[in-house]
Design an enzyme around this catalytic site. Structure first.
Site, PDB file in Angstrom:
ATOM      1  N   GLN A 161      24.803  14.161 103.944  1.00 10.90           N
ATOM      2  CA  GLN A 161      23.957  15.140 103.264  1.00 10.90           C
ATOM      3  C   GLN A 161      23.903  16.462 104.022  1.00 10.90           C
ATOM      4  O   GLN A 161      22.873  17.119 104.074  1.00 10.90           O
ATOM      5  CB  GLN A 161      22.541  14.578 103.097  1.00 10.90           C
ATOM      6  N   CYS A 162      25.010  16.859 104.565  1.00 11.54           N
ATOM      7  CA  CYS A 162      25.102  18.061 105.390  1.00 11.54           C
ATOM      8  C   CYS A 162      25.870  19.133 104.619  1.00 11.54           C
ATOM      9  O   CYS A 162      26.716  18.815 103.775  1.00 11.54           O
ATOM     10  CB  CYS A 162      25.843  17.709 106.686  1.00 11.54           C
TER      11      CYS A 162
END
Length: 189
Positions: A62-63
């Protein structure tokens, strides 16, 4: 080309020369076994990387850098036959990894088509870092964020740390890989 990069590329080129004769040895930092992502089986990193140039990456699902999986996979497909191994290490050290390994695996394998080995989620910094990252951190510096890249020659000497923002394709990282792989010195597109 900046002097430090030229020095690093020269070092990697020199280290690449004995790769063919180093088939039975692995870099000390990679002399470990880790659990595969979303599996009970182990990855024997020494067997996987012996005599090969290895790129180790701390990842997160989730970067903002997560789309780099696409470029990392392209690197793997382009250079694996020449001796490049890529190993991903998902980590929640920066609070951007999913809680469920099945979800992490889905992001890697389904969303981005990752075919290179992925380790189970683990810590990559501080005292609780997994053994591979403890060695990499000591040799080349701790990751400051997700998607730090560590280029590890077969000998383990001269590890180069690339920051998160370094894209997998078309920059310093790919140039260093090209320079370090046997038979690819000086190639350019």
């Amino acid at each position: 080309m900046p002097s430090p990069l030229r020095h690093a590329l020269t070092t990697l080129a020199l280290l690449a020369t004995p790769l063919a004769s180093a088939d039975s040895a692995c870099a000390p930092a990679l002399d470990a076994s880790v659990r595969k992502l979303h599996a009970s089986s182990e990855l024997d990193l020494c067997a996987l990387t012996a005599g090969k140039l290895t790129l180790v990456v701390n990842t997160a699902s989730q970067c903002g850098y997560t789309p780099q999986f696409k470029g990392l996979e392209a690197l793997y497909q382009t250079y694996r036959e020449q001796g490049l191994v890529i190993i991903g290490f998902p980590s929640d050290d920066f609070r951007q990894e999913l809680d469920d390994e099945a979800d992490t695996a889905s992001v890697c394998y389904v969303n981005y088509g990752v075919s290179f080995p992925m380790a189970a989620t683990s810590q990559v910094k501080g005292d609780a870092a997994n053994p591979v990252f403890k060695a990499l951190n000591q040799a080349a510096g701790e990751p400051a964020w997700n998607f730090n890249k560590y280029l590890v020659p077969a000998s383990g000497d001269g590890i180069i740390h690339f920051p998160s923002a370094e894209k997998p394709l078309g920059g310093k990282l790919e140039a260093a890989i090209r320079q370090a792989l046997p038979g690819s010195q000086g190639q350019a597109d």
